[in-house]
Design a protein around this motif. Structure first.
Motif, mmCIF file in Angstrom:
data_model
loop_
_atom_site.group_PDB
_atom_site.id
_atom_site.type_symbol
_atom_site.label_atom_id
_atom_site.label_comp_id
_atom_site.label_asym_id
_atom_site.label_seq_id
_atom_site.Cartn_x
_atom_site.Cartn_y
_atom_site.Cartn_z
ATOM 1 N N ILE B 49 0.970 -1.015 -0.036
ATOM 2 C CA ILE B 49 -0.138 0.216 -0.091
ATOM 3 C C ILE B 49 0.770 1.211 -0.162
ATOM 4 O O ILE B 49 1.817 1.544 0.820
ATOM 5 C CB ILE B 49 -1.012 0.435 1.138
ATOM 6 N N ILE B 50 0.453 2.423 -0.870
ATOM 7 C CA ILE B 50 1.443 3.807 -1.019
ATOM 8 C C ILE B 50 0.869 4.575 -1.009
ATOM 9 O O ILE B 50 -1.108 4.590 -1.656
ATOM 10 C CB ILE B 50 2.281 3.625 -2.228
ATOM 11 N N ARG B 51 0.688 5.698 -0.724
ATOM 12 C CA ARG B 51 0.003 6.835 -1.393
ATOM 13 C C ARG B 51 0.870 7.942 -2.261
ATOM 14 O O ARG B 51 2.278 8.110 -2.457
ATOM 15 C CB ARG B 51 -0.244 7.956 0.117
ATOM 16 N N SER B 52 -0.179 8.288 -2.626
ATOM 17 C CA SER B 52 0.350 9.198 -4.328
ATOM 18 C C SER B 52 -0.119 10.693 -4.310
ATOM 19 O O SER B 52 -1.387 10.570 -4.354
ATOM 20 C CB SER B 52 0.386 8.514 -5.403
ATOM 21 N N HIS B 53 0.250 11.502 -5.128
ATOM 22 C CA HIS B 53 -0.540 12.972 -4.731
ATOM 23 C C HIS B 53 -1.522 12.381 -6.528
ATOM 24 O O HIS B 53 -1.201 12.359 -7.859
ATOM 25 C CB HIS B 53 0.289 13.313 -5.881
ATOM 26 N N LEU B 54 -2.870 12.745 -6.045
ATOM 27 C CA LEU B 54 -3.937 12.430 -7.298
ATOM 28 C C LEU B 54 -3.266 13.652 -8.209
ATOM 29 O O LEU B 54 -3.843 14.428 -8.078
ATOM 30 C CB LEU B 54 -4.621 12.883 -6.440
ATOM 31 N N GLY B 55 -3.665 13.056 -9.086
ATOM 32 C CA GLY B 55 -3.708 13.989 -10.908
ATOM 33 C C GLY B 55 -2.195 13.587 -11.039
ATOM 34 O O GLY B 55 -1.709 13.810 -12.067
ATOM 35 N N GLY B 56 -1.520 13.245 -10.242
ATOM 36 C CA GLY B 56 0.514 13.186 -10.816
ATOM 37 C C GLY B 56 -0.242 11.622 -11.740
ATOM 38 O O GLY B 56 -0.881 10.758 -11.920
ATOM 39 N N ALA B 57 1.629 11.370 -12.525
ATOM 40 C CA ALA B 57 1.823 10.680 -13.587
ATOM 41 C C ALA B 57 1.519 9.398 -13.148
ATOM 42 O O ALA B 57 0.537 8.526 -13.417
ATOM 43 C CB ALA B 57 2.885 10.825 -13.513
ATOM 44 N N LEU B 58 1.647 8.194 -11.471
ATOM 45 C CA LEU B 58 1.115 7.753 -11.133
ATOM 46 C C LEU B 58 0.255 7.268 -10.474
ATOM 47 O O LEU B 58 -0.250 6.025 -11.760
ATOM 48 C CB LEU B 58 1.936 7.438 -9.886
ATOM 49 N N ALA B 59 -0.638 8.051 -10.403
ATOM 50 C CA ALA B 59 -2.368 8.454 -10.159
ATOM 51 C C ALA B 59 -3.028 7.507 -11.250
ATOM 52 O O ALA B 59 -3.874 7.090 -11.338
ATOM 53 C CB ALA B 59 -2.446 9.182 -9.299
ATOM 54 N N THR B 60 -2.616 8.801 -12.330
ATOM 55 C CA THR B 60 -3.031 8.616 -13.639
ATOM 56 C C THR B 60 -3.249 7.431 -14.267
ATOM 57 O O THR B 60 -3.968 6.716 -14.264
ATOM 58 C CB THR B 60 -2.729 10.045 -14.418
ATOM 59 N N ALA B 61 -1.828 6.334 -14.074
ATOM 60 C CA ALA B 61 -1.892 5.135 -14.945
ATOM 61 C C ALA B 61 -2.938 4.447 -13.886
ATOM 62 O O ALA B 61 -3.258 3.472 -15.002
ATOM 63 C CB ALA B 61 -0.041 5.336 -14.652
ATOM 64 N N VAL B 62 -2.717 5.132 -12.428
ATOM 65 C CA VAL B 62 -3.284 3.545 -12.282
ATOM 66 C C VAL B 62 -5.001 3.819 -11.934
ATOM 67 O O VAL B 62 -5.004 2.587 -12.189
ATOM 68 C CB VAL B 62 -2.412 3.553 -10.592
ATOM 69 N N GLY B 63 -5.225 5.419 -11.719
ATOM 70 C CA GLY B 63 -6.718 5.709 -12.472
ATOM 71 C C GLY B 63 -7.103 4.828 -13.874
ATOM 72 O O GLY B 63 -8.379 4.732 -13.838
ATOM 73 N N GLY B 65 -8.421 2.799 -15.991
ATOM 74 C CA GLY B 65 -9.424 1.540 -16.343
ATOM 75 C C GLY B 65 -9.181 0.648 -15.446
ATOM 76 O O GLY B 65 -9.006 0.249 -14.217
ATOM 77 N N ARG B 66 -8.242 -0.205 -15.492
ATOM 78 C CA ARG B 66 -7.634 -2.193 -14.982
ATOM 79 C C ARG B 66 -6.608 -1.972 -13.924
ATOM 80 O O ARG B 66 -6.349 -2.617 -13.638
ATOM 81 C CB ARG B 66 -7.985 -3.472 -15.593
ATOM 82 N N GLY B 67 -5.831 -0.986 -13.913
ATOM 83 C CA GLY B 67 -4.865 -0.907 -12.991
ATOM 84 C C GLY B 67 -3.757 -0.570 -14.046
ATOM 85 O O GLY B 67 -4.267 -1.062 -14.780
ATOM 86 N N THR B 68 -2.978 -0.793 -13.538
ATOM 87 C CA THR B 68 -1.585 -0.398 -14.155
ATOM 88 C C THR B 68 -0.309 -1.073 -13.650
ATOM 89 O O THR B 68 -0.238 -1.428 -12.166
ATOM 90 C CB THR B 68 -0.740 0.807 -14.972
ATOM 91 N N VAL B 69 0.483 -2.304 -14.144
ATOM 92 C CA VAL B 69 1.306 -2.706 -14.244
ATOM 93 C C VAL B 69 3.199 -2.624 -13.468
ATOM 94 O O VAL B 69 3.289 -1.045 -14.112
ATOM 95 C CB VAL B 69 2.179 -4.266 -14.995
ATOM 96 N N VAL B 89 8.857 -6.498 -5.948
ATOM 97 C CA VAL B 89 7.181 -6.814 -6.594
ATOM 98 C C VAL B 89 6.324 -5.915 -7.595
ATOM 99 O O VAL B 89 6.994 -5.705 -8.226
ATOM 100 C CB VAL B 89 6.367 -6.459 -5.225
ATOM 101 N N THR B 90 6.537 -7.185 -8.544
ATOM 102 C CA THR B 90 5.820 -6.736 -9.149
ATOM 103 C C THR B 90 4.033 -7.338 -8.760
ATOM 104 O O THR B 90 3.899 -8.511 -9.370
ATOM 105 C CB THR B 90 6.191 -8.050 -10.780
ATOM 106 N N GLY B 91 3.157 -6.262 -9.761
ATOM 107 C CA GLY B 91 1.401 -6.744 -9.182
ATOM 108 C C GLY B 91 0.677 -5.666 -10.449
ATOM 109 O O GLY B 91 1.857 -4.507 -10.808
ATOM 110 N N VAL B 92 -0.511 -5.054 -10.324
ATOM 111 C CA VAL B 92 -1.349 -4.440 -10.754
ATOM 112 C C VAL B 92 -1.677 -4.101 -9.431
ATOM 113 O O VAL B 92 -1.836 -3.765 -8.350
ATOM 114 C CB VAL B 92 -2.058 -5.622 -11.311
ATOM 115 N N ILE B 121 -2.933 3.930 -2.994
ATOM 116 C CA ILE B 121 -3.156 3.126 -4.656
ATOM 117 C C ILE B 121 -2.377 1.260 -3.849
ATOM 118 O O ILE B 121 -1.583 0.683 -2.299
ATOM 119 C CB ILE B 121 -1.674 3.118 -5.477
ATOM 120 N N ARG B 122 -3.223 0.252 -3.795
ATOM 121 C CA ARG B 122 -2.602 -0.989 -3.567
ATOM 122 C C ARG B 122 -1.615 -2.530 -4.346
ATOM 123 O O ARG B 122 -2.809 -1.564 -5.749
ATOM 124 C CB ARG B 122 -4.393 -1.526 -2.661
ATOM 125 N N ILE B 123 -1.071 -2.063 -4.365
ATOM 126 C CA ILE B 123 -0.077 -3.049 -4.946
ATOM 127 C C ILE B 123 -0.835 -4.533 -4.975
ATOM 128 O O ILE B 123 -0.011 -5.238 -4.007
ATOM 129 C CB ILE B 123 1.390 -2.973 -5.257
#
Lengths: 142, 142
Positions: B49-63, B65-69, B89-92, B121-123
């Motif tokens: 479990i991590i936290r990230s800035h909403l609107g940042g590149a990571l959150a946008t990629a994760v948000g 569709g079905r998440g991102t690897v 750890v590699t995961g969605v 964000i949950r991986i």
């Protein structure tokens, strides 16, 4: 704990910090998935030099065609005090082919793990970013 | 210095080491380029479990569709002695949407940097690998 903020660093500060440590992490793509591996490095004329196992996923990706884009990250962040820095270099990674250059880098950079066959990889920075994690200045003091 | 070798760890050892530290690095793709950022984490029921800035590149990629690897890496390697460990750890990665879950994670996991709007964000690990860097056993001793 008081507030912490991120302060962006300029490229010179980033490269100085990166050059002052020996360990970082190379980030690349392996079978379309994000991959990361800790390695030791040296900085040479602004480029990041690492060694890798020839035939491994990283060397294969780098060796194909015109090189491959990778990121290289180093950081030193205190998990108790929450202060420190991180630097990320993004650039094109190439296998070093010139045998004299390879020999020079093999003297400069000893892999920490014994690897039977290895290669030297040079990452030419295109984008260098870095942040310091610092205590927020209190309003009205200092 | 004596030789160092890599010893592969099993998944249980990897997750125990990862859960025992608070800082790691999330690896993702930003505008088709490899990207990496140090963040703090907690492990919850085998997920990172991590936290990230909403609107940042990571959150946008994760948000989308079905998440991102993504990959998530932590290590503790002594730059002098050349011993330690690293876990990947590699995961969605998914945005945590349930407001009660978000509230629980916000209590468990405080971001080290003040961020105005953030997301959780949950991986979910699909692949967990890790190595110890250890002194090579001498032949005929021990």
């Amino acid at each position: 704990m008081s507030r912490r903020v991120l302060e962006q660093m300029d490229v010179a500060d980033c490269l100085e910090l990166l050059g002052g440590v020996s360990l970082g992490r190379v980030v690349y793509t392996e079978k379309a998935l994000p991959a990361i591996r800790p390695v030791n490095h040296v900085l040479d004329d602004g480029a990041v030099i690492i060694r890798s196992h020839l035939g491994g996923a990283l060397a294969t990706a780098v060796g194909s065609g015109r090189g491959t884009v990778v990121a290289y990250e180093a950081d030193a962040i205190d998990p108790i005090e929450h202060v420190g820095w991180s630097v990320v270099v993004t650039g094109v990674a190439h296998l070093v082919a010139d045998s004299r250059e390879v020999a020079r880098y093999e003297r400069l950079l000893r892999p920490w793990v014994e690897i039977a066959m290895d290669c030297v990889i040079r990452i030419e920075p295109r984008l260098v970013t870095g942040y310091r994690l610092v205590e927020a200045a209190e309003v009205g003091t200092g």
